[in-house]
Write an enzyme that holds these catalytic residues in place. Structure first.
Site, PDB file in Angstrom:
ATOM      1  N   ASP A  47       0.843  -1.192   0.000  1.00 50.84           N
ATOM      2  CA  ASP A  47       0.000   0.000   0.000  1.00 50.84           C
ATOM      3  C   ASP A  47       0.881   1.246   0.000  1.00 50.84           C
ATOM      4  O   ASP A  47       2.005   1.220   0.526  1.00 50.84           O
ATOM      5  CB  ASP A  47      -0.901   0.024   1.233  1.00 50.84           C
ATOM      6  CG  ASP A  47      -2.006  -1.020   1.177  1.00 50.84           C
ATOM      7  OD1 ASP A  47      -2.342  -1.474   0.069  1.00 50.84           O
ATOM      8  OD2 ASP A  47      -2.534  -1.378   2.253  1.00 50.84           O
ATOM      9  N   TYR A  75       5.305  -9.066   8.341  1.00 51.70           N
ATOM     10  CA  TYR A  75       4.974  -7.668   8.540  1.00 51.70           C
ATOM     11  C   TYR A  75       4.974  -7.337  10.031  1.00 51.70           C
ATOM     12  O   TYR A  75       4.553  -8.158  10.850  1.00 51.70           O
ATOM     13  CB  TYR A  75       3.570  -7.351   8.008  1.00 51.70           C
ATOM     14  CG  TYR A  75       3.349  -7.688   6.565  1.00 51.70           C
ATOM     15  CD1 TYR A  75       3.500  -6.726   5.572  1.00 51.70           C
ATOM     16  CD2 TYR A  75       2.954  -8.976   6.176  1.00 51.70           C
ATOM     17  CE1 TYR A  75       3.282  -7.031   4.229  1.00 51.70           C
ATOM     18  CE2 TYR A  75       2.735  -9.286   4.838  1.00 51.70           C
ATOM     19  CZ  TYR A  75       2.906  -8.317   3.874  1.00 51.70           C
ATOM     20  OH  TYR A  75       2.690  -8.628   2.550  1.00 51.70           O
ATOM     21  N   ASP A  89      -7.423   1.578   7.438  1.00 57.84           N
ATOM     22  CA  ASP A  89      -6.121   2.121   7.823  1.00 57.84           C
ATOM     23  C   ASP A  89      -6.288   3.582   8.222  1.00 57.84           C
ATOM     24  O   ASP A  89      -7.414   4.124   8.221  1.00 57.84           O
ATOM     25  CB  ASP A  89      -5.074   1.944   6.720  1.00 57.84           C
ATOM     26  CG  ASP A  89      -5.395   2.716   5.441  1.00 57.84           C
ATOM     27  OD1 ASP A  89      -6.271   3.609   5.466  1.00 57.84           O
ATOM     28  OD2 ASP A  89      -4.782   2.420   4.406  1.00 57.84           O
ATOM     29  N   ARG A 181      -4.622  -5.023   6.716  1.00 61.83           N
ATOM     30  CA  ARG A 181      -5.729  -4.158   7.132  1.00 61.83           C
ATOM     31  C   ARG A 181      -6.951  -4.977   7.552  1.00 61.83           C
ATOM     32  O   ARG A 181      -7.672  -4.616   8.482  1.00 61.83           O
ATOM     33  CB  ARG A 181      -6.100  -3.202   6.005  1.00 61.83           C
ATOM     34  CG  ARG A 181      -5.073  -2.091   5.782  1.00 61.83           C
ATOM     35  CD  ARG A 181      -5.483  -1.192   4.633  1.00 61.83           C
ATOM     36  NE  ARG A 181      -5.371  -1.854   3.336  1.00 61.83           N
ATOM     37  CZ  ARG A 181      -6.131  -1.571   2.280  1.00 61.83           C
ATOM     38  NH1 ARG A 181      -7.100  -0.663   2.375  1.00 61.83           N
ATOM     39  NH2 ARG A 181      -5.940  -2.194   1.137  1.00 61.83           N
TER      40      ARG A 181
END
Length: 301
Positions: A47, A75, A89, A181
């Protein structure tokens, strides 16, 4: 006659530590320009506001992108508790709030439901296609979609830190196609407190580590110089998850022409996907068939 693409015939991987605020495509375009490369692509979109590993494939290495895309990746991300947003987000509009703040033990217990084979609904603002159009385009127009759940393998999901009551820091190792997300959104729902991702960083992807990545400032500073070429990693790194077989000298031309050829193999099963090398360099990827491979991808370098 098709126009010949300008640039160098350069192959390999450049691992970029992507900054926030840029699309993955913008990073790839910057790298292609800086290296004056004919062809470039990336192995897994980040993103725009996410940071970390963006592995950029150049030239013949683009043929190995699927093997990196399919590999495990990890992540670290900060989850903001108490708020749900329309994008899941921090870039989105707050659409729901909660005063509930679960304790650490409650959060750790809830994480177990997100480990293993799970089904995950992508965010409304995502690149999945709905009726031939990207979901985020429909979402920007105010359309709410019933997106289908997709399978995801989550290897590990850990609570790393709790800076304050409103935030938790998590680390996730997962397979292809995961939406961090969605993890934050669904965790917030499971805990009854609402949540979204505040920040996200990909720390590794397959064989590539963020600590080995170059910054875009370095790419700019070293553009069009041999010093940037020195950061390139070999194409063969993208094939590390496949068994390697060795070519005979007389097999190289056959494989590159798309024909079956003899190889030297050990511990490889009939029908297994392998990559064939000659003097350490990748020649082809193909299917092993008892002393030979039938190539499905060939590398011309």
């Amino acid at each position: 006659m098709a126009r010949r693409r300008k640039g160098r015939d350069i192959s390999g991987w450049l691992v970029v530590d992507k900054p926030a605020g840029l699309t993955s495509t913008a990073v790839v375009n910057k790298v292609r320009w800086a290296l004056d490369a004919k062809k470039a692509g990336h192995a897994g979109t980040l993103d725009p506001e996410a940071t970390g590993v963006l592995a950029v494939a150049l030239g013949e290495a683009t043929k190995t992108v699927p093997y990196i895309t399919d590999a495990l990746k990890a992540y670290t991300f900060v989850v903001r508790l108490g708020q749900a947003t329309n994008t899941d987000d921090a870039e989105g509009e707050v659409i729901a709030t909660s005063d509930a703040r679960p304790d650490d033990e409650t959060i750790k217990a809830a994480l177990g439901a997100f480990i293993g084979d799970i089904m995950q609904v992508p965010p409304q603002f995502s690149a999945v296609k709905v009726d031939g159009e990207r979901a985020y385009k429909k979402a920007r127009e105010g359309e709410e979609m019933a997106l289908a759940a997709r399978p995801l393998w989550v290897e590990e999901l850990l609570l790393l830190d709790r800076p304050d009551a409103d935030h938790v820091v998590l680390e996730m190792t997962c397979g292809k196609g995961g939406y961090v997300r969605s993890i934050a959104r669904d965790l917030g729902e499971a805990l009854g407190c609402k949540a979204h991702v505040k920040s996200l960083r990909r720390i590794w992807s397959g064989p590539f580590q963020a600590t080995d990545g170059v910054t875009l400032d370095q790419v700019d500073a070293l553009a069009k110089t041999p010093a940037l070429d020195a950061f390139l990693q070999p194409l063969e790194i993208g094939l590390e998850d496949l068994p390697e077989v060795r070519c005979l000298a007389e097999s190289v031309a056959k494989l590159r022409n798309g024909n079956s050829a003899s190889v030297i193999a050990s511990g490889v099963e009939f029908g297994e996907e392998v990559w064939a090398s000659f003097e350490g360099k990748a020649i082809a990827v193909g299917t092993y068939r008892g002393g030979e491979i039938q190539p499905t991808r060939v590398f011309i370098m």
